[in-house]
Design a protein around this motif. Structure first.
Motif, mmCIF file in Angstrom:
data_model
loop_
_atom_site.group_PDB
_atom_site.id
_atom_site.type_symbol
_atom_site.label_atom_id
_atom_site.label_comp_id
_atom_site.label_asym_id
_atom_site.label_seq_id
_atom_site.Cartn_x
_atom_site.Cartn_y
_atom_site.Cartn_z
ATOM 1 N N SER A 1 0.931 -1.306 -0.009
ATOM 2 C CA SER A 1 -0.055 0.033 -0.077
ATOM 3 C C SER A 1 0.841 1.385 -0.167
ATOM 4 O O SER A 1 2.007 1.071 0.353
ATOM 5 N N THR B 1 -6.171 8.819 2.186
ATOM 6 C CA THR B 1 -5.160 8.614 1.218
ATOM 7 C C THR B 1 -4.445 7.563 1.121
ATOM 8 O O THR B 1 -3.677 6.933 0.465
ATOM 9 N N ARG C 1 -3.697 3.742 -0.136
ATOM 10 C CA ARG C 1 -4.212 3.124 -1.675
ATOM 11 C C ARG C 1 -3.631 1.916 -1.756
ATOM 12 O O ARG C 1 -2.595 1.664 -1.235
ATOM 13 N N VAL D 1 -0.529 4.103 -9.143
ATOM 14 C CA VAL D 1 -1.748 4.223 -8.149
ATOM 15 C C VAL D 1 -2.035 5.750 -8.183
ATOM 16 O O VAL D 1 -1.408 6.737 -7.984
ATOM 17 N N LEU E 1 -2.940 8.883 -6.788
ATOM 18 C CA LEU E 1 -2.677 9.325 -5.335
ATOM 19 C C LEU E 1 -2.119 10.789 -5.706
ATOM 20 O O LEU E 1 -1.110 10.834 -6.320
#
Length: 460
Positions: free
Chosen positions: A140, A156, A158, A181, A183
């Motif tokens: 993650s 936040t 992910r 990802v 973000l």
């Protein structure tokens, strides 16, 4: 009638295909967020210089021609691959002592600091120094809530995937790059990158002098927003070697290869006060990231793997510098350990020849090389008049302009004007070798930004 039905069926299938394609492109646009790129990745290319090097296979031939692109393992090149830029990096330095089978059944939460922002992120995990495959169960990434613990900022967290799968096997001596990802990564902030290692994976590839607290927890705690389970602290980075961001407005990254003076030894803990951190603050408005490829104890010419001081600079240059996403400029701060560490190198020409070899590798990629003189160490217990003469010889060659494209004279900046072989007292951390916070800040401010962002090409 049958023919009409056939045409109708074909038309329907084509409509479905068009809808799927439109959906894919819409998703890509959302990931990219409209932010454009100045990165220099080459789509579809992987960091072959790192992949396939075994625990002992760090010779120059294995690392010679790294790539500036890193494509996720098992996946096609991401959209806008030329927009990936490194925001953080740490060079693999050796094997973590005391854990021959890895941190089995634990979650490892690495805390890292960004230099440039973007609309998406991806990570690189390394198994460089192990002869056994490494299973990553889950991973993650999140934005850190604050520096005091391992908690993530709300909203936040992910999951990170590899080839669209939650788990991945990192091959012996190799590395993997994650999928992109979504973000929002801001510059000058902390990220939490967590991996769960459910099975024995051999020795841990790590970076020992993180100068930053990271964490471990029992079990799979990769998705924990709270840091409550992360009760074990560690001053090292494990497995993680790079974080890249998607940013089409970026020019690329300055990659600094160096030793403990670049690694930040002597600076305040958990404070991001390396000289490269100061430099990152200065160049951010120019669209440049700064990647720190320093390893404490590292040498230009000799490996120091057993001591966790890394492969030689000449052999790791392809992987740790040229292999980064968006490498735009190379900065070299390396050579003092060849002089002061045993076996001592007493021929300055051999050291400068090694430094010139780094420049040639960068020039083969069309990259400019900025390099620094070797800093004073007269107040250190290893200093001798003979070794001081070697340092002077190397610095004379660097100042001549025959080693690098541009020279930054850190020696003249840091030395005591009344004792030129020593650091200025206010720039000395206390050991006569490593700068203090004030010294590192002065180094970061001393670099001429024109040497990094000018238009003049490298001398080929």
């Amino acid at each position: 009638m049958n023919r009409q039905r056939g045409f109708a069926l074909l038309a329907g299938l084509l409509a479905v295909v068009a809808l799927v394609c439109a959906t894919i492109f819409a998703g890509v646009g959302a990931l990219d967020g409209g932010v454009g790129g100045g990165g220099r990745d080459e789509a579809g290319s992987d960091r072959a210089a790192a992949s396939g090097n075994g625990a002992g296979g760090n010779g120059a031939s294995g690392n010679g021609a790294g790539s500036r692109a890193r494509t996720p393992a098992g996946a096609a090149a991401p959209v806008s691959a030329d927009a990936w830029t490194g925001t953080w990096a740490a060079s693999p330095a050796g094997i973590e002592p005391g854990v021959p089978n890895g941190h089995v059944g634990r979650s490892i939460r690495n805390v890292v600091h960004t230099s440039i922002g973007g609309t998406a992120a991806r990570i690189t995990l390394s198994n460089l120094f192990s002869r056994e495959a490494l299973l990553i169960g889950r991973a993650s990434i999140a934005v850190s809530e604050h520096k005091e613990d391992a908690g993530a900022a709300a909203g936040t967290m992910r999951p990170v995937t590899f080839g669209k799968k939650a788990s991945v096997v990192v091959p012996p001596g190799g590395h993997v790059v994650s999928d992109p990802v979504r973000l929002q990564v801001t510059p000058d902030t902390d990220l939490l990158v967590t991996v769960h290692t459910p099975a024995p994976g051999g020795p841990v590839t790590y970076h020992p002098r993180a100068l930053r607290t990271s964490y471990t927890a029992l079990g799979d705690r990769t998705r924990d927003v709270s840091g409550a389970a992360y009760i074990e602290r560690a001053p090292v980075w494990r497995y993680l070697t790079a974080v890249d961001v998607l940013n089409r407005q970026a020019r690329g990254s300055v990659v600094v290869i160096g030793d403990s003076i670049t690694d930040g030894t002597g600076s305040s803990y958990d404070s991001d006060r390396r000289w490269t951190d100061t430099l990152a603050d200065r160049v951010r408005g120019s669209g440049l990231g700064v990647l720190n490829a320093g390893i404490s104890g590292n040498r230009v010419l000799r490996h120091s793997l057993a001591a966790g001081k890394g492969p030689s600079g000449v052999s790791r240059f392809g992987r740790d510098v040229l292999g980064q996403a968006g490498t735009e400029v190379v900065f070299v701060e390396l050579g003092i350990n060849d002089i002061i560490r045993r076996p001592n190198e007493t021929d300055p020409d051999r050291i400068t020849a090694g430094l010139k070899a780094l420049t040639r590798q960068a020039h083969a990629r069309g990259l400019r090389v900025v390099g620094s003189t070797l800093t004073p160490f007269g107040g250190n217990s290893r200093h001798t008049d003979q070794l001081e003469a070697v340092r002077a010889g190397v610095n004379d060659a660097i100042r001549s302009g025959d080693v690098f494209d541009r020279t930054v004279d850190f020696d003249r900046l840091l030395r005591d004007p009344y004792a030129p072989d020593r650091l200025r007292p206010d720039y000395d951390s206390g050991d006569g070798l490593h700068p203090s916070d004030a010294g590192y800040a002065a180094m970061g401010r001393f670099v001429d930004l024109g040497d990094l962002i000018g238009e003049e090409p490298a001398r080929l």
